[in-house]
Motif scaffolding. Structure first.
Motif, PDB file in Angstrom:
ATOM      1  N   LYS A  20       0.823  -1.207   0.000  1.00  0.00           N
ATOM      2  CA  LYS A  20       0.000   0.000   0.000  1.00  0.00           C
ATOM      3  C   LYS A  20       0.859   1.260   0.000  1.00  0.00           C
ATOM      4  CE  LYS A  20      -3.976  -2.302   2.029  1.00  0.00           C
ATOM      5  NZ  LYS A  20      -4.853  -2.495   3.212  1.00  0.00           N
ATOM      6  N   ASP A  21       2.047   1.178   0.600  1.00  0.00           N
ATOM      7  CA  ASP A  21       2.958   2.331   0.628  1.00  0.00           C
ATOM      8  C   ASP A  21       3.761   2.474  -0.657  1.00  0.00           C
ATOM      9  OD1 ASP A  21       2.113   2.869   3.193  1.00  0.00           O
ATOM     10  OD2 ASP A  21       3.875   2.018   4.177  1.00  0.00           O
ATOM     11  N   ASN A  22       3.861   1.409  -1.431  1.00  0.00           N
ATOM     12  CA  ASN A  22       4.668   1.393  -2.660  1.00  0.00           C
ATOM     13  C   ASN A  22       3.815   0.884  -3.816  1.00  0.00           C
ATOM     14  OD1 ASN A  22       7.653   1.870  -1.579  1.00  0.00           O
ATOM     15  ND2 ASN A  22       6.652   0.458  -0.173  1.00  0.00           N
ATOM     16  N   ALA A  23       2.708   1.568  -4.049  1.00  0.00           N
ATOM     17  CA  ALA A  23       1.678   1.058  -4.958  1.00  0.00           C
ATOM     18  C   ALA A  23       1.940   1.331  -6.431  1.00  0.00           C
ATOM     19  CB  ALA A  23       0.320   1.631  -4.563  1.00  0.00           C
ATOM     20  N   PHE A  24       3.072   1.951  -6.759  1.00  0.00           N
ATOM     21  CA  PHE A  24       3.397   2.161  -8.174  1.00  0.00           C
ATOM     22  C   PHE A  24       4.306   1.011  -8.599  1.00  0.00           C
ATOM     23  CE2 PHE A  24       5.284   4.229 -11.915  1.00  0.00           C
ATOM     24  CZ  PHE A  24       4.133   4.726 -12.511  1.00  0.00           C
ATOM     25  N   GLY A  25       3.734   0.053  -9.337  1.00  0.00           N
ATOM     26  CA  GLY A  25       4.461  -1.165  -9.655  1.00  0.00           C
ATOM     27  C   GLY A  25       4.721  -1.333 -11.139  1.00  0.00           C
ATOM     28  N   ILE A  26       5.193  -2.508 -11.492  1.00  0.00           N
ATOM     29  CA  ILE A  26       5.474  -2.875 -12.878  1.00  0.00           C
ATOM     30  C   ILE A  26       4.684  -4.136 -13.196  1.00  0.00           C
ATOM     31  CG2 ILE A  26       7.236  -3.489 -14.578  1.00  0.00           C
ATOM     32  CD1 ILE A  26       9.309  -2.184 -12.696  1.00  0.00           C
ATOM     33  N   LEU A  27       3.851  -4.074 -14.223  1.00  0.00           N
ATOM     34  CA  LEU A  27       3.090  -5.241 -14.657  1.00  0.00           C
ATOM     35  C   LEU A  27       3.821  -5.875 -15.837  1.00  0.00           C
ATOM     36  CD1 LEU A  27      -0.758  -5.477 -15.087  1.00  0.00           C
ATOM     37  CD2 LEU A  27       0.809  -6.673 -16.591  1.00  0.00           C
ATOM     38  N   VAL A  28       4.177  -7.145 -15.677  1.00  0.00           N
ATOM     39  CA  VAL A  28       4.938  -7.875 -16.698  1.00  0.00           C
ATOM     40  C   VAL A  28       4.071  -8.995 -17.268  1.00  0.00           C
ATOM     41  CG1 VAL A  28       7.054  -9.161 -17.208  1.00  0.00           C
ATOM     42  CG2 VAL A  28       7.069  -7.395 -15.408  1.00  0.00           C
ATOM     43  N   SER A  29       4.030  -9.067 -18.588  1.00  0.00           N
ATOM     44  CA  SER A  29       3.278 -10.122 -19.258  1.00  0.00           C
ATOM     45  C   SER A  29       4.056 -10.575 -20.488  1.00  0.00           C
ATOM     46  CB  SER A  29       1.883  -9.618 -19.661  1.00  0.00           C
ATOM     47  OG  SER A  29       1.991  -8.534 -20.570  1.00  0.00           O
ATOM     48  N   THR A  30       3.550 -11.609 -21.137  1.00  0.00           N
ATOM     49  CA  THR A  30       4.206 -12.142 -22.325  1.00  0.00           C
ATOM     50  C   THR A  30       3.584 -11.549 -23.578  1.00  0.00           C
ATOM     51  OG1 THR A  30       4.669 -14.220 -21.175  1.00  0.00           O
ATOM     52  CG2 THR A  30       4.813 -14.238 -23.580  1.00  0.00           C
ATOM     53  N   GLY A  31       4.417 -10.993 -24.429  1.00  0.00           N
ATOM     54  CA  GLY A  31       3.952 -10.430 -25.688  1.00  0.00           C
ATOM     55  C   GLY A  31       4.367 -11.293 -26.858  1.00  0.00           C
ATOM     56  N   PRO A  32       4.035 -10.889 -28.055  1.00  0.00           N
ATOM     57  CA  PRO A  32       4.352 -11.693 -29.243  1.00  0.00           C
ATOM     58  C   PRO A  32       5.845 -11.823 -29.506  1.00  0.00           C
ATOM     59  CG  PRO A  32       3.473  -9.549 -29.868  1.00  0.00           C
ATOM     60  CD  PRO A  32       3.272  -9.671 -28.398  1.00  0.00           C
ATOM     61  N   SER A  33       6.636 -10.860 -29.021  1.00  0.00           N
ATOM     62  CA  SER A  33       8.082 -10.905 -29.255  1.00  0.00           C
ATOM     63  C   SER A  33       8.876 -11.079 -27.966  1.00  0.00           C
ATOM     64  CB  SER A  33       8.542  -9.617 -29.954  1.00  0.00           C
ATOM     65  OG  SER A  33       7.856  -9.441 -31.179  1.00  0.00           O
ATOM     66  N   GLY A  34       8.176 -11.394 -26.858  1.00  0.00           N
ATOM     67  CA  GLY A  34       8.858 -11.565 -25.581  1.00  0.00           C
ATOM     68  C   GLY A  34       8.158 -10.807 -24.476  1.00  0.00           C
TER      69      GLY A  34
END
Length: 203
Positions: A20-34
């Protein structure tokens, strides 16, 4: 995430506070090239059944969301304070290191309905406007301004795995006073690590 056992945090209250104190995150997913990744505000909600859910939104122009389907697994990374630790602060010779706090969440992705998106946006704005001198509210914005919401897409992530690494010079308790002193003198992120070390030791 690789976490040596000494640095793994399994305290739910501490982890939830960190998220809650560090709510700016990075969302990682798989794309067509990686792998694809986007930095986003990701708000954590704890349901009545103790299920954890992250809520966020992509810019519609961001291609990442088009390559994530409902029920896909994604990874969310949250970074907290971090600091270089000089071994000159130790009583005995050793290599320097780095202290840090980070949490990784894996979960199942689902796109929000328009109603869910609006609800999440109101909660997000109200949260971060709460300490403003003149807080704004989506309720008081014009239709023309709110039309910009058409440029985003909302999502929820049901958390299925949580890994928390709080590396705070565990195993070097004899050196903690000096490490904390040096980190506090540097301030900023280093000072925040010093505060975390003090809280961990109950000082």
């Amino acid at each position: 995430m690789y976490i040596p056992s000494a640095y793994r945090n399994e305290n739910p209250a501490e982890i939830l506070k960190f998220l809650k104190d560090n709510a700016f995150g990075i969302l990682v997913s798989t794309g067509p090239s990686g792998p694809m990744a986007t930095h986003l505000p990701l708000e954590l909600e704890e349901k009545k059944d103790q299920t954890l859910v992250l809520k966020g939104h992509f810019a519609r122009a961001n291609p990442q969301w088009r390559h994530i389907a409902d029920a896909d697994e994604v990874l969310c990374i949250f970074n907290g304070p971090h600091a270089y630790v000089s071994s000159s602060w130790y009583q005995e010779e050793e290599v320097p290191t780095w202290n840090y706090m980070a949490v990784h969440l894996k979960g199942v992705y689902r796109m929000q309905t328009e109603e869910e998106l609006w609800e999440a946006l109101h909660a997000l704005v109200d949260k971060y406007e709460s300490d403003s001198e003149k807080p704004v509210s989506l309720h008081r914005m014009s239709r023309a301004t709110l039309a910009q919401v058409r440029g985003i897409v909302g999502f929820e992530i049901r958390v299925t795995r949580l890994d928390a690494a709080f590396k705070l010079s565990q195993g070097r308790s004899q050196d903690h006073p000096k490490i904390i002193e040096e980190l506090q003198a540097r301030g900023g992120s280093a000072g925040a690590i010093a505060d975390a070390m003090k809280a961990q030791s109950g000082a």
